[in-house]
Design an enzyme around this catalytic site. Structure first.
Site, PDB file in Angstrom:
ATOM      1  N   ASP A 199       0.888  -1.424   0.189  1.00  8.58           N
ATOM      2  CA  ASP A 199       0.247   0.045  -0.138  1.00  8.58           C
ATOM      3  C   ASP A 199       0.796   1.451   0.046  1.00  8.58           C
ATOM      4  O   ASP A 199       0.371   2.291  -0.014  1.00  8.58           O
ATOM      5  CB  ASP A 199      -1.077  -0.100   1.292  1.00  8.58           C
ATOM      6  CG  ASP A 199      -0.183  -0.230   2.489  1.00  8.58           C
ATOM      7  OD1 ASP A 199       0.860   0.277   2.657  1.00  8.58           O
ATOM      8  OD2 ASP A 199      -0.878  -0.645   3.283  1.00  8.58           O
ATOM      9  N   HIS A 249       7.349  -7.745  -0.731  1.00  6.08           N
ATOM     10  CA  HIS A 249       6.482  -8.203  -1.713  1.00  6.08           C
ATOM     11  C   HIS A 249       6.096  -7.230  -2.812  1.00  6.08           C
ATOM     12  O   HIS A 249       5.034  -7.367  -3.251  1.00  6.08           O
ATOM     13  CB  HIS A 249       5.156  -8.713  -0.727  1.00  6.08           C
ATOM     14  CG  HIS A 249       5.411  -9.978   0.012  1.00  6.08           C
ATOM     15  ND1 HIS A 249       4.512 -10.344   0.965  1.00  6.08           N
ATOM     16  CD2 HIS A 249       6.461 -10.717   0.171  1.00  6.08           C
ATOM     17  CE1 HIS A 249       4.887 -11.295   1.695  1.00  6.08           C
ATOM     18  NE2 HIS A 249       6.188 -11.534   1.239  1.00  6.08           N
TER      19      HIS A 249
HETATM   20  P1  OAD Z   1      -2.219 -11.473   7.579  1.00  2.11           P
HETATM   21  O1  OAD Z   1      -3.472 -10.772   7.601  1.00  2.11           O
HETATM   22  O2  OAD Z   1      -1.573 -12.584   7.641  1.00  2.11           O
HETATM   23  O3  OAD Z   1      -1.751 -10.773   9.375  1.00  2.11           O
HETATM   24  C1  OAD Z   1      -2.014  -9.577   9.868  1.00  2.11           C
HETATM   25  C2  OAD Z   1      -1.568  -9.578  11.354  1.00  2.11           C
HETATM   26  O4  OAD Z   1      -2.275  -8.487  11.826  1.00  2.11           O
HETATM   27  C3  OAD Z   1      -2.493 -10.723  12.213  1.00  2.11           C
HETATM   28  O5  OAD Z   1      -1.964 -11.396  13.221  1.00  2.11           O
HETATM   29  C4  OAD Z   1      -3.952  -9.967  12.607  1.00  2.11           C
HETATM   30  O6  OAD Z   1      -4.287 -10.260  14.055  1.00  2.11           O
HETATM   31  C5  OAD Z   1      -2.771  -8.852  12.959  1.00  2.11           C
HETATM   32  N1  OAD Z   1      -3.960  -7.359  13.046  1.00  2.11           N
HETATM   33  C6  OAD Z   1      -4.451  -6.837  12.141  1.00  2.11           C
HETATM   34  N2  OAD Z   1      -5.100  -5.818  12.374  1.00  2.11           N
HETATM   35  C7  OAD Z   1      -4.775  -5.470  13.692  1.00  2.11           C
HETATM   36  C8  OAD Z   1      -4.834  -4.475  14.319  1.00  2.11           C
HETATM   37  N3  OAD Z   1      -5.426  -3.457  14.156  1.00  2.11           N
HETATM   38  N4  OAD Z   1      -4.229  -4.450  15.702  1.00  2.11           N
HETATM   39  C9  OAD Z   1      -3.376  -5.629  16.098  1.00  2.11           C
HETATM   40  N5  OAD Z   1      -3.094  -6.634  15.250  1.00  2.11           N
HETATM   41  C10 OAD Z   1      -3.820  -6.658  14.032  1.00  2.11           C
HETATM   42  O7  OAD Z   1      -1.103 -10.468   6.819  1.00  2.11           O
HETATM   43  P2  OAD Z   1       0.525 -10.396   6.310  1.00  2.11           P
HETATM   44  O8  OAD Z   1       1.209 -11.178   7.613  1.00  2.11           O
HETATM   45  O9  OAD Z   1       0.863  -9.164   6.168  1.00  2.11           O
HETATM   46  O10 OAD Z   1       1.193 -11.470   0.231  1.00  2.11           O
HETATM   47  O11 OAD Z   1       0.440 -11.556   5.518  1.00  2.11           O
HETATM   48  C11 OAD Z   1       1.414 -11.890   4.652  1.00  2.11           C
HETATM   49  C12 OAD Z   1       1.426 -11.984   3.190  1.00  2.11           C
HETATM   50  O12 OAD Z   1       0.327 -12.948   2.892  1.00  2.11           O
HETATM   51  C13 OAD Z   1       1.049 -10.688   2.510  1.00  2.11           C
HETATM   52  O13 OAD Z   1       1.861  -9.854   2.361  1.00  2.11           O
HETATM   53  C14 OAD Z   1       0.365 -11.144   1.329  1.00  2.11           C
HETATM   54  C15 OAD Z   1      -0.491 -12.310   1.783  1.00  2.11           C
HETATM   55  O14 OAD Z   1      -0.520 -13.460   0.787  1.00  2.11           O
HETATM   56  C16 OAD Z   1       0.944 -11.202  -1.018  1.00  2.11           C
HETATM   57  O15 OAD Z   1       0.194 -10.110  -1.244  1.00  2.11           O
HETATM   58  C17 OAD Z   1       2.113 -11.538  -1.998  1.00  2.11           C
END
Ligand code: OAD
Length: 357
Positions: A129, A146
């Site tokens: 983003d 990514h």
């Molecule tokens: P995830 O959706 O897998 O994880 C997000 C984490 O943030 C989770 O542990 C949620 O509980 C936490 N979270 C979300 N909102 C929150 C908030 N307001 N306060 C506290 N915690 C919060 O996202 P990523 O780890 O970024 O790949 O996912 C990794 C990759 O998987 C991404 O880059 C994407 C996806 O497939 C590609 O686009 C290639």
């Protein structure tokens, strides 16, 4: 010395470098040890309070909602093979996620503040983003593991596609095609099955040099990014600010976990450093619209309400782009019916839910 298992148990209750396993002790450590090499590792969770859904949160995550849109696997939207056959779901998402629509969060601003204070060694992000750039973190401090929407190429002949035209075509909800060969154009974000950018591999051992590690908003479920926190040396404090405990964070004696909302955790960190007012002032600089400042005086929407609004908007957009067939609509209605006993899916398809009542 003892065996490895018994020393791990002892160490995990008694920190070795910190005075205690809390954020105040981390702040003390930063000042006392003149910390200047902080590595930050983040994922989609740092952008949810801006209104961008993450991927894996059970109800509000993109994958949970895309599952309703007839993709075999929700991850298909980022699968290069699937994209070749059907690029529309990706471009429906791209329309939503395209940089420029969202304001950086307090977490993005905190990373900028770390940089301004001369503490940031490198910021590793899985996000596409570009909100860290928008918050003012310089490009040479950011590893977009990514990829990002910053550039785009034809997936066949690899010829670049102009930025301004890309912006217009994504905004219009259409799919861009190469001017040279007619192939599909894709932003240089990393899909499953594609290699990470060279910059990731050139910098992936940097965490070994860090004197502090901060992990925020990621489930650490996608490799090789997920291995970065374990590259930090033993004895280097690692702070996790996230809803849930993830990866191996919490297993080392100097790991500190701030579990819960990220914005709350970040503000707690800033307060411990004595940076709270500075952080808020810096964040206010990212507020583009005086009207939204007025709106901030109104009672704020809860995190769930903000995510709900975003999911509703996203769902409408994806439906428009894909064109839902009547057979599929029937199936969704059936699923809504099935799910109504356990709170329903009205938040995903509000208009269908209304019609089926
Ligand atoms: P995830 O959706 O897998 O994880 C997000 C984490 O943030 C989770 O542990 C949620 O509980 C936490 N979270 C979300 N909102 C929150 C908030 N307001 N306060 C506290 N915690 C919060 O996202 P990523 O780890 O970024 O790949 O996912 C990794 C990759 O998987 C991404 O880059 C994407 C996806 O497939 C590609 O686009 C290639």
């Amino acid at each position: 010395m003892g065996n490895e298992e018994s020393s791990m148990v002892r160490d995990s209750t008694h920190p070795s470098v910190l005075e205690a396993r809390n954020i105040e002790a981390v702040a003390k450590y930063i000042k006392k040890h003149n910390v200047k090499k902080v590595v930050v590792m983040v994922g989609a969770g740092i952008s949810t309070s801006a209104g961008i859904p993450d991927f894996r949160s059970p109800e509000t995550g993109l994958y949970a909602n895309l599952a309703m849109l007839d993709l075999e696997e929700p991850e298909d939207v980022f699968d290069i093979g699937f994209f070749r056959q059907n690029p529309k779901p990706f471009y429906a998402l791209a329309h939503e996620l395209y940089p420029g629509r969202y304001r950086p969060t307090i977490a993005h601003t905190f990373i900028k503040l770390l940089h301004d204070k001369g503490l940031l060694l490198k910021h590793f992000t899985q996000n596409i983003d570009c909100l860290e750039r928008q918050a003012g973190v310089p490009g040479d401090k950011i590893i977009e593991a990514h990829g990002s929407f910053a550039t785009q190429h034809c997936i066949d002949c690899k010829v670049p596609y102009p930025d301004d035209e890309m912006y217009e075509i994504v905004k219009s909800g259409k799919v861009p095609h190469c001017k040279e060969c007619g192939g599909l154009v894709k932003p240089d974000i990393v899909f499953f099955g594609e290699a990470l950018p060279e910059s990731f591999f050139l910098n992936r051992s940097l965490p070994e040099e860090a004197d502090l590690c901060i992990v925020m908003g990621t489930s650490l479920s996608v490799q090789p990014f997920a291995s970065l926190p374990s590259m930090c040396s033993d004895g280097v404090p690692r702070v996790l600010i996230n809803m849930d405990r993830v990866g191996s964070l919490g297993s080392r004696p100097d790991d500190v976990l701030l579990l819960g909302d990220i914005d709350v955790g970040v503000r707690k960190f800033a307060t411990a450093m004595g940076w709270d007012e500075e952080l808020e002032a810096l964040w206010e600089e990212t507020n583009p619209d005086p009207k939204s400042r007025e709106a901030e005086d109104a009672p704020p929407l809860t995190r769930d309400e903000r995510l709900q609004d975003e999911v509703d908007r996203l769902t409408e957009e994806v439906e428009r782009s894909l064109g839902i067939t009547s057979a599929y609509e029937k199936r969704v209605r059936e699923r809504l019916g099935e799910a109504s006993s356990n709170d329903g899916l009205a938040h995903v398809f509000p208009h269908l839910a209304r019609q089926s009542r």
